[in-house]
Design a protein around this motif. Structure first.
Motif, PDB file in Angstrom:
ATOM      1  N   VAL A   1       0.955  -1.221   0.038  1.00  0.00           N
ATOM      2  CA  VAL A   1      -0.122   0.071   0.072  1.00  0.00           C
ATOM      3  C   VAL A   1       1.074   1.241   0.065  1.00  0.00           C
ATOM      4  N   LYS A   2       0.500   2.142  -0.909  1.00  0.00           N
ATOM      5  CA  LYS A   2       1.431   3.212  -0.930  1.00  0.00           C
ATOM      6  C   LYS A   2       0.541   4.405  -0.251  1.00  0.00           C
TER       7      LYS A   2
ATOM      8  N   LEU B   1      -6.654   3.980  -4.966  1.00  0.00           N
ATOM      9  CA  LEU B   1      -6.429   3.731  -6.335  1.00  0.00           C
ATOM     10  C   LEU B   1      -5.697   2.404  -6.436  1.00  0.00           C
ATOM     11  N   ILE B   2      -5.969   1.512  -7.324  1.00  0.00           N
ATOM     12  CA  ILE B   2      -5.546   0.205  -7.430  1.00  0.00           C
ATOM     13  C   ILE B   2      -4.861   0.274  -8.748  1.00  0.00           C
ATOM     14  N   SER B   3      -3.817  -0.824  -8.903  1.00  0.00           N
ATOM     15  CA  SER B   3      -2.863  -0.936  -9.936  1.00  0.00           C
ATOM     16  C   SER B   3      -3.501  -1.695 -11.190  1.00  0.00           C
ATOM     17  N   LYS B   4      -3.056  -1.437 -12.513  1.00  0.00           N
ATOM     18  CA  LYS B   4      -3.760  -2.006 -13.445  1.00  0.00           C
ATOM     19  C   LYS B   4      -3.633  -3.546 -13.537  1.00  0.00           C
TER      20      LYS B   4
ATOM     21  N   ASP C   1       0.668  -1.596  -4.989  1.00  0.00           N
ATOM     22  CA  ASP C   1      -0.618  -2.373  -5.707  1.00  0.00           C
ATOM     23  C   ASP C   1      -1.557  -1.275  -5.394  1.00  0.00           C
ATOM     24  N   VAL C   2      -1.632  -0.707  -4.359  1.00  0.00           N
ATOM     25  CA  VAL C   2      -2.811   0.067  -3.614  1.00  0.00           C
ATOM     26  C   VAL C   2      -2.274   1.469  -3.391  1.00  0.00           C
ATOM     27  N   ALA C   3      -2.835   2.637  -3.651  1.00  0.00           N
ATOM     28  CA  ALA C   3      -2.558   3.965  -3.018  1.00  0.00           C
ATOM     29  C   ALA C   3      -3.717   4.304  -2.305  1.00  0.00           C
TER      30      ALA C   3
END
Length: 393
Positions: free
Chosen positions: A124-125, A155-158, A197-199
């Motif tokens: 997690v960012k 926000l999640i990664s592609k 992976d997630v922000a």
């Protein structure tokens, strides 16, 4: 002759040859000013470097203990409420004001997440501000307003979006659950080398976790406590009874010892450079000696008259020695003032301020007086050994 009479006699002698006295004392002024400037700036650097060692404005001091899991893939937090209870039970003996679990301190955290009903370990960012480094592929970025209000948005990664949904667009407005808290997906970003992976908002993450778990423990101590010693005691206790002491280790980096070592190196360099600058004092001392020898030879008649009216060789020696010390002493005081001013002026263009203490003044005056004694004693002894009969011839 009384010491006060010797003082005023020596002062009058120096004022008689003002130009020569000024030129002679100039070397002392330059030497002392150079040394004081270097030491003041060096002390300023040391103070700025050791700032983290100093207590806060309230006098309290703090340090951090880290937890490192033996299993690098573990997402379990090393500190829990039970650890706080363990430490607080001995709070008085440790000199602690409080202990706080810090959920994250470097901008990211490992956590377990639930995405579309499936569990997944994610990185997690944690955002303190909207990130311009994230390339948004769908939806929109987390705004400053979201961060300030601690909105549960993410926000999640592609990679995650395509793994759990048929397309990145279908991932929008779904939810991702992290540590039991549900976050609405408002955007999908392109992975930055696949590290995150997630922000989510750092504020939201810390508020939602209530500081009950994390891998860092911030300890705040009372004024005057030996932070390094007390922190070592707490680390030892945690490694024996901590909630996860069997799955990892609790460690503390003693920044106090590290920064003190840095301070010692800075001090060593400062005094080494000052010693080099002090070479000019040796040269100036030779100039003082030369002037005093000339003065003795020019004032042979004066010495003879004083001997004839009953002056002792000791009083002659003291008078000329006092002249040399007065000369270098005035140079020391002037050099100290100029050095302080120069250090202050230079520090205006630096990220720290020069530090001038009483010890600097004592150093300036003491060194200049020693130079006067060392380089003035030989001419003074020559004056005191003059024979009245030889002078009359």
């Amino acid at each position: 002759m009384k010491i006060t009479e010797l003082f005023f006699t020596a002062l009058r002698s120096l004022l008689t040859n003002r130009r020569r006295s000024i030129l002679t004392v100039l070397g002392i002024v330059i030497g002392i000013a150079s040394v004081i400037t270097i030491i003041s700036l060096g002390k300023g650097v040391e103070k700025a470097t050791l700032k983290n060692l100093q207590a806060s404005s309230s006098g309290k001091q703090s340090t951090v203990v880290d937890y490192y899991a033996d299993d690098l893939n573990s997402t379990a937090s090393g500190f829990e409420a039970s650890d706080l209870a363990l430490i607080n039970a001995s709070q008085t003996s440790f000199g602690l004001v409080k202990a706080d679990i810090v959920s994250d301190n470097d901008g990211s955290a490992e956590s377990e997440a639930s995405i579309n009903g499936a569990d997944q370990n994610v990185t997690v960012k944690l955002l303190k501000h909207p990130s311009s480094d994230l390339e948004i592929l769908s939806g929109h970025n987390i705004s400053q307003n979201n961060i300030m209000l601690a909105d549960p948005v993410a926000l999640i990664s592609k990679k995650l979006a395509t793994s759990f949904y048929s397309s990145v667009n279908q991932a929008l407005n779904t939810s991702v659950t992290i540590n039991g808290i549900s976050y609405q997906v408002i955007g999908v970003f392109k992975e930055d080398m696949g590290l995150d992976d997630v922000a989510i908002s750092k504020t939201t993450y810390e508020r939602s976790n209530n500081g009950e778990a994390g891998n860092k423990l911030k300890l705040t101590f009372n004024r005057g406590e030996n932070v390094s010693k007390q922190t070592k005691k707490i680390v030892s206790l945690l490694n024996k009874q901590g909630s996860h002491h069997l799955q990892g280790s609790y460690e503390h980096m003693d920044m106090g010892a590290i920064l003190k070592g840095v301070g010692s190196v800075i001090n060593g360099l400062t005094y080494f450079i000052s010693a080099i600058a002090g070479i000019s004092l040796f040269i100036a001392g030779i100039g003082v000696m030369n002037m005093m020898y000339i003065s003795v030879s020019e004032r042979t008649q004066e010495i003879g008259i004083r001997l004839a009216i009953g002056a002792s060789p000791k009083s002659i020696l003291l008078q000329f020695l006092l002249e040399a010390v007065l000369l270098t002493g005035m140079g020391g005081v002037l050099g100290f003032g100029i050095g302080c001013g120069l250090a202050w002026l230079i520090s205006l263009f630096l990220p720290f301020r020069a530090v001038v203490g009483l010890e600097s003044f004592i150093l300036a005056f003491g060194v200049s007086a020693i130079v006067g004694i060392v380089f003035g004693i030989f001419p003074a002894r020559q004056a005191s050994k003059k024979n009245l009969i030889d002078i009359l011839k």
